[in-house]
Design a protein around this motif. Sequence first.
Motif, PDB file in Angstrom:
ATOM      1  N   PHE A 214       0.823  -1.214   0.000  1.00  0.00           N
ATOM      2  CA  PHE A 214       0.000   0.000   0.000  1.00  0.00           C
ATOM      3  C   PHE A 214       0.856   1.264   0.000  1.00  0.00           C
ATOM      4  CE2 PHE A 214       0.039  -1.430   4.491  1.00  0.00           C
ATOM      5  CZ  PHE A 214       0.479  -0.291   5.158  1.00  0.00           C
ATOM      6  N   GLN A 215       2.066   1.193   0.552  1.00  0.00           N
ATOM      7  CA  GLN A 215       2.915   2.378   0.533  1.00  0.00           C
ATOM      8  C   GLN A 215       3.479   2.647  -0.868  1.00  0.00           C
ATOM      9  OE1 GLN A 215       5.648   1.653   3.764  1.00  0.00           O
ATOM     10  NE2 GLN A 215       3.995   1.748   5.276  1.00  0.00           N
ATOM     11  N   THR A 216       3.725   1.600  -1.642  1.00  0.00           N
ATOM     12  CA  THR A 216       4.095   1.820  -3.044  1.00  0.00           C
ATOM     13  C   THR A 216       2.974   2.543  -3.778  1.00  0.00           C
ATOM     14  OG1 THR A 216       5.574  -0.109  -3.151  1.00  0.00           O
ATOM     15  CG2 THR A 216       4.677   0.696  -5.236  1.00  0.00           C
ATOM     16  N   VAL A 217       1.733   2.107  -3.551  1.00  0.00           N
ATOM     17  CA  VAL A 217       0.594   2.776  -4.190  1.00  0.00           C
ATOM     18  C   VAL A 217       0.507   4.229  -3.733  1.00  0.00           C
ATOM     19  CG1 VAL A 217      -1.924   2.813  -4.434  1.00  0.00           C
ATOM     20  CG2 VAL A 217      -0.693   0.624  -4.492  1.00  0.00           C
ATOM     21  N   TRP A 218       0.640   4.455  -2.420  1.00  0.00           N
ATOM     22  CA  TRP A 218       0.600   5.838  -1.929  1.00  0.00           C
ATOM     23  C   TRP A 218       1.667   6.692  -2.598  1.00  0.00           C
ATOM     24  CZ3 TRP A 218       0.400   4.737   4.078  1.00  0.00           C
ATOM     25  CH2 TRP A 218      -0.869   4.205   4.404  1.00  0.00           C
ATOM     26  N   ASN A 219       2.857   6.148  -2.754  1.00  0.00           N
ATOM     27  CA  ASN A 219       3.936   6.898  -3.401  1.00  0.00           C
ATOM     28  C   ASN A 219       3.597   7.236  -4.844  1.00  0.00           C
ATOM     29  OD1 ASN A 219       5.688   7.055  -1.194  1.00  0.00           O
ATOM     30  ND2 ASN A 219       6.663   5.100  -1.669  1.00  0.00           N
ATOM     31  N   VAL A 220       3.066   6.251  -5.569  1.00  0.00           N
ATOM     32  CA  VAL A 220       2.723   6.485  -6.971  1.00  0.00           C
ATOM     33  C   VAL A 220       1.603   7.518  -7.084  1.00  0.00           C
ATOM     34  CG1 VAL A 220       1.729   5.405  -9.032  1.00  0.00           C
ATOM     35  CG2 VAL A 220       3.542   4.235  -7.758  1.00  0.00           C
ATOM     36  N   VAL A 221       0.578   7.380  -6.237  1.00  0.00           N
ATOM     37  CA  VAL A 221      -0.569   8.301  -6.286  1.00  0.00           C
ATOM     38  C   VAL A 221      -0.144   9.731  -5.966  1.00  0.00           C
ATOM     39  CG1 VAL A 221      -2.756   8.891  -5.148  1.00  0.00           C
ATOM     40  CG2 VAL A 221      -2.310   6.529  -5.835  1.00  0.00           C
ATOM     41  N   THR A 222       0.820   9.889  -5.048  1.00  0.00           N
ATOM     42  CA  THR A 222       1.219  11.229  -4.611  1.00  0.00           C
ATOM     43  C   THR A 222       2.468  11.748  -5.324  1.00  0.00           C
ATOM     44  OG1 THR A 222       2.468  10.299  -2.742  1.00  0.00           O
ATOM     45  CG2 THR A 222       0.184  10.918  -2.337  1.00  0.00           C
TER      46      THR A 222
ATOM     47  N   ARG B 133       5.551  10.473  -5.528  1.00  0.00           N
ATOM     48  CA  ARG B 133       6.839  10.245  -4.888  1.00  0.00           C
ATOM     49  C   ARG B 133       7.566   9.091  -5.577  1.00  0.00           C
ATOM     50  NH1 ARG B 133       3.328  11.971  -0.965  1.00  0.00           N
ATOM     51  NH2 ARG B 133       4.174  13.310   0.706  1.00  0.00           N
ATOM     52  N   PRO B 134       8.883   8.939  -5.325  1.00  0.00           N
ATOM     53  CA  PRO B 134       9.593   7.747  -5.823  1.00  0.00           C
ATOM     54  C   PRO B 134       8.921   6.491  -5.257  1.00  0.00           C
ATOM     55  CG  PRO B 134      11.159   9.400  -5.082  1.00  0.00           C
ATOM     56  CD  PRO B 134       9.799   9.899  -4.674  1.00  0.00           C
ATOM     57  N   PRO B 135       8.756   5.441  -6.053  1.00  0.00           N
ATOM     58  CA  PRO B 135       7.970   4.271  -5.633  1.00  0.00           C
ATOM     59  C   PRO B 135       8.425   3.604  -4.346  1.00  0.00           C
ATOM     60  CG  PRO B 135       8.380   4.195  -7.989  1.00  0.00           C
ATOM     61  CD  PRO B 135       9.196   5.338  -7.457  1.00  0.00           C
ATOM     62  N   THR B 136       9.716   3.673  -4.022  1.00  0.00           N
ATOM     63  CA  THR B 136      10.209   2.983  -2.829  1.00  0.00           C
ATOM     64  C   THR B 136      10.347   3.898  -1.613  1.00  0.00           C
ATOM     65  OG1 THR B 136      12.511   3.382  -3.457  1.00  0.00           O
ATOM     66  CG2 THR B 136      11.500   1.328  -4.226  1.00  0.00           C
ATOM     67  N   GLU B 137       9.981   5.148  -1.741  1.00  0.00           N
ATOM     68  CA  GLU B 137      10.209   6.105  -0.652  1.00  0.00           C
ATOM     69  C   GLU B 137       9.469   5.704   0.628  1.00  0.00           C
ATOM     70  OE1 GLU B 137       8.886  10.659  -0.014  1.00  0.00           O
ATOM     71  OE2 GLU B 137      10.376  10.377  -1.600  1.00  0.00           O
ATOM     72  N   GLY B 138      10.174   5.706   1.747  1.00  0.00           N
ATOM     73  CA  GLY B 138       9.555   5.458   3.045  1.00  0.00           C
ATOM     74  C   GLY B 138       9.245   4.014   3.349  1.00  0.00           C
ATOM     75  N   ILE B 139       9.569   3.098   2.444  1.00  0.00           N
ATOM     76  CA  ILE B 139       9.270   1.683   2.668  1.00  0.00           C
ATOM     77  C   ILE B 139      10.405   1.057   3.470  1.00  0.00           C
ATOM     78  CG2 ILE B 139       8.874  -0.552   1.571  1.00  0.00           C
ATOM     79  CD1 ILE B 139       7.565   0.960  -0.749  1.00  0.00           C
ATOM     80  N   LYS B 140      10.078   0.583   4.663  1.00  0.00           N
ATOM     81  CA  LYS B 140      11.102   0.085   5.584  1.00  0.00           C
ATOM     82  C   LYS B 140      11.545  -1.325   5.227  1.00  0.00           C
ATOM     83  CE  LYS B 140       9.779  -0.984   9.783  1.00  0.00           C
ATOM     84  NZ  LYS B 140      10.175  -2.381  10.082  1.00  0.00           N
ATOM     85  N   ASP B 141      10.583  -2.180   4.880  1.00  0.00           N
ATOM     86  CA  ASP B 141      10.928  -3.565   4.571  1.00  0.00           C
ATOM     87  C   ASP B 141       9.826  -4.194   3.716  1.00  0.00           C
ATOM     88  OD1 ASP B 141       8.835  -4.076   6.390  1.00  0.00           O
ATOM     89  OD2 ASP B 141      10.227  -4.354   8.052  1.00  0.00           O
TER      90      ASP B 141
END
Length: 200
Positions: free
Chosen positions: A47-55, A57-65
Amino acid sequence: MTARLPLDEQLVALRAALSRNDTLLEVLRRTATLGLPGWYLTAGCLFQTVWNVVTGRPPTEGIKDYDVFYFDDGDLSWEAEDKVIRAAADVFADLPAEVEIRNEARVHLWYEQKFGVPCAPYTSTEAAIDSFAATTCCLGVRLEPDGRWRVYAPHGLSDVFGLVVRPNPVLAPRAVYEAKTEHWRRQWPDLTVLEWPAAT
C-alpha cells in the motif's frame, strides 16, 4: 480517480502501480522460487508503493521492509521457521531492502507477549492478513506458478488508492493503530486517517 473505478480496473491499476517498484517485483519473483505454502507479499510495501505512486513520490520512498507471510502448520517449531528465514536471506542477500519472512501458523505463540492481547491460531495466511490494524493494510500479492498475479484484498482497493486509512479493530490494540498512523502521516501527509471506533 482510481478509487472510484470498478474493481477489475483497480486491479489493473494496482499491478501498474506496484510494477513501478523494481525491488517489489524482484521480491515477488524470488519468493516464488522458495516453494513456500500459501505465501503472499503483504503489508506496507504494497500500500505504501501505491501511496507513493498516487502522490508523485519515488515508488520505494519510506518503505522500511518487504514482508512475506506463509502458512505451514505442519511444524510449529522456531527451528523450522528459522530454517526458512535463513534460506530466504541467501536468496534476497543482494537486494537493497530488508525482506522479512514469517510463518503465520506460529503467530499465536508469541503475539500476546509482544502486543499484550491474545491471538487465536490462524488457519491460513489470508486469516493473518485479515487481522492487520487497518483494513487499508489488508492486502496480499503473490506470483502463481503460471506467472499470474494472485491478489488478496478482502476490503477492496478503494481506500488504498483514495489514501484513506480505516481501522480494523479485530485483533491489534488501538495503540498499535495510532502509532502506525502517526508515523504514516508524517511520511504521507495526504492521508485521511479515520479514528479508532469508540468502545461499545
